[in-house]
Enzyme design. Structure first.
Site, short mmCIF file in Angstrom:
data_model
loop_
_atom_site.label_atom_id
_atom_site.label_comp_id
_atom_site.label_asym_id
_atom_site.label_seq_id
_atom_site.Cartn_x
_atom_site.Cartn_y
_atom_site.Cartn_z
N HIS A 1 -5.68 -1.43 5.29
CA HIS A 1 -5.51 -0.38 6.58
C HIS A 1 -6.56 -0.58 7.59
O HIS A 1 -7.21 0.36 8.01
CB HIS A 1 -5.18 0.80 6.17
N HIS B 1 0.98 -1.12 -0.07
CA HIS B 1 -0.11 0.01 -0.02
C HIS B 1 0.98 1.28 -0.03
O HIS B 1 1.09 1.83 0.97
CB HIS B 1 -0.81 0.02 1.33
N PRO C 1 -5.61 14.13 4.30
CA PRO C 1 -5.32 12.89 5.20
C PRO C 1 -4.25 12.21 4.66
O PRO C 1 -3.97 11.74 3.59
CB PRO C 1 -6.50 12.13 5.20
N GLY C 2 -3.11 11.48 5.58
CA GLY C 2 -2.22 10.62 5.08
C GLY C 2 -1.07 11.11 5.83
O GLY C 2 -0.80 11.96 6.26
N HIS D 1 1.31 5.16 -1.79
CA HIS D 1 0.85 6.17 -2.84
C HIS D 1 2.28 6.89 -3.44
O HIS D 1 3.00 7.55 -2.85
CB HIS D 1 0.19 7.20 -2.05
N ASP E 1 0.64 2.40 3.68
CA ASP E 1 -0.36 3.63 3.54
C ASP E 1 0.57 4.59 3.25
O ASP E 1 0.14 5.88 3.75
CB ASP E 1 -1.19 3.67 4.59
O1 DOR Z 1 -5.01 8.92 5.01
C1 DOR Z 1 -5.07 8.56 3.77
N1 DOR Z 1 -4.41 9.16 2.78
N2 DOR Z 1 -5.79 7.40 3.72
C2 DOR Z 1 -6.11 6.92 2.27
O2 DOR Z 1 -6.77 6.07 2.22
C3 DOR Z 1 -5.59 7.65 1.21
C4 DOR Z 1 -4.42 8.42 1.54
C5 DOR Z 1 -3.82 9.36 0.47
O3 DOR Z 1 -3.97 9.00 -0.84
O4 DOR Z 1 -3.32 10.42 0.73
#
Ligand code: DOR
Length: 450
Positions: free
Chosen positions: A255, A78, A346-347, A80, A328
């Site tokens: 997650h 996972h 978020p992230g 990004h 993640d």
């Molecule tokens: O916190 C998150 N950020 N959760 C996710 O599922 C996507 C991710 C993001 O792409 O920034």
């Protein structure tokens, strides 16, 4: 051609030879257990493993593994990588470098890019970028067109390019009928090697979670931030377990963050259902109390939960209910995080801290941590050359970890283009010393080589 060891530096500069690397002095740990052994790598593959009789050329690159564990490279289910579309936050190049520094030799690139990875053309584009990366980049595809949740994406054409994992991650597939169709469709699709594909769900009931920027509980009330209850996640876990049963199709949960979700998966597994699940380092180390200072670096989906949830995730990891630790890794440019908590993106970053957090915070033997971070996720991701035993003939995808080294996380020194780690300043035990990907030492003594 003269023997390898007789070549001069000039010869070597002129011709391209398969490199020879020697990992010396370490303890090998893989799915077959621990043993003291050196590892000789030639032409990308492991040539020999053992303590005696290894034919090490004088010119071999010798990497010191004294006091270290030599293991199959880590695999992140996972990640990004933000390409295409958000190159200011991360690129395949920068993200894969962060991965290599974290001990990963493969990552699954999530499809919530701009545009989304929802058709063969975008899959090809990211695969092309992956050719210059510092680790294997396995591309995941979207379940629905544009991740909009209304129309199934052409999974077959993406699977034909080798895509194994399909997900609308960032959101869950809200429409129950469409999710049923997606599961049915997925069971008819296969990859060129004949293996199947796997749907991976971001479990979040959109209407219930709507407007929620953190976990709904004691801290959201105190801080006056709208919350998302446990049930926003658990309702979708329940629904998808039911749909996977109905369609006779495997499913993977991304997650997981709540004790209730872990228990649902535990029961489903006990009943023989083909379900797998992952959890992130932030969900087994941080609670919603971290949000107390309104710092958006602690904003993530699913949100940081309660201490009881953290303990349940840890138990799930220990007893096999949760199959894998996944990062993640979600880089965001400073502008996206410099906003009021409820408006911030978020992230959190994860690739460079995941292994050390697992070794520091989970009371698990290192072999169990490696199972959760290498060979089990490799199987889920269907990556044939990853998570393999450290044995002659296998591709040399390896990480060398010093389990006793202590270090402090410095957000400004991470390889990611972004700095949104919630672990800045934290002291951790366990550090990646070297990473070898397809025989190339891409990290040596903690430094990226390209
Ligand atoms: O916190 C998150 N950020 N959760 C996710 O599922 C996507 C991710 C993001 O792409 O920034």
């Amino acid at each position: 051609m003269p023997p390898f060891e007789d070549l001069t530096d000039d010869d070597l500069a002129r011709i391209s030879l398969p490199a020879v690397t020697f990992l010396h002095g370490g303890t090998v740990i893989d799915a077959d257990g621990p043993r003291r052994a050196d590892v000789l790598i030639r032409g990308g593959r492991i040539e020999a493993v053992g303590l005696q009789g290894l034919d090490v050329p004088r010119r071999a690159q010798v990497l010191d593994a004294t006091g270290c564990v030599v293991a199959p490279g880590l695999v992140d289910l996972h990640t990004h990588l933000r390409q295409p579309g958000r190159e200011e936050a991360e690129t395949v190049e920068s993200g894969s470098r962060a991965a290599a520094l974290g001990g990963y030799t493969a990552v699954v690139a999530m499809p919530n890019t701009e545009p989304a990875i929802d058709c063969a053309a975008v899959v090809k584009e990211v695969q092309e970028l992956g050719r210059d990366a510092c680790c294997e980049v396995a591309v995941a595809g979207a379940i629905t067109v544009g991740r909009a949740g209304t129309q199934l994406a052409p999974m077959a054409e993406m699977a034909a390019l080798g895509v194994r994992i399909f997900t609308d991650d960032g959101t869950g597939v809200a429409d129950t009928r469409l999710m049923r169709r997606a599961l049915e469709y997925s069971s008819t699709v296969s990859r060129p090697d004949g293996t199947g594909v796997l749907l991976a769900q971001h479990c979040e009931d959109a209407s219930m979670a709507a407007g929620g920027a953190m976990h709904e509980g004691e801290w959201s009330s105190r801080l006056g931030i709208p919350g998302q209850p446990h049930e926003a996640e658990e309702l979708m876990v329940m629904r998808d377990l039911a749909l996977a049963r109905l369609t006779g199709t495997p499913i993977h949960f991304l997650h997981l963050s709540t004790a209730g979700s872990v228990e649902l998966v535990r029961r489903a597994k006990a009943a023989g259902q083909a379900v797998t699940a992952e959890a992130t380092p932030h969900h087994f180390t941080l609670t919603h109390a971290a949000v107390a200072g309104y710092d958006p670096v602690f904003k993530v989906h699913p949100p940081l939960r309660t201490e009881a949830d953290v303990q349940a995730i840890r138990r799930g990891l220990a007893d096999g209910t949760i199959d894998a630790i996944a990062t993640d890794h979600a880089p965001h440019a400073a502008e996206a995080k410099e906003a009021p908590f409820d408006e911030a993106a978020p992230g959190m970053l994860g690739l460079e801290t995941a292994l050390a957090l697992a070794l520091t915070e989970l009371a698990l033997p290192i072999a169990d941590v490696l199972a959760l971070m290498s060979w089990r996720p490799a199987t889920i991701a269907g990556l044939a050359d990853q998570g393999r035993p450290v044995a002659a003939g296998e591709w040399a995808n390896l990480c060398v970890v010093d389990p006793a080294a202590t270090w402090t996380v410095d957000a400004t020194r991470l390889a990611s283009k972004s700095t949104n780690t919630p672990f800045a300043g934290r002291q951790l035990t366990g550090k990646v010393r070297h990473t070898v990907w397809r025989g190339e030492a891409v990290v040596v003594d903690g430094e990226a080589q390209r």
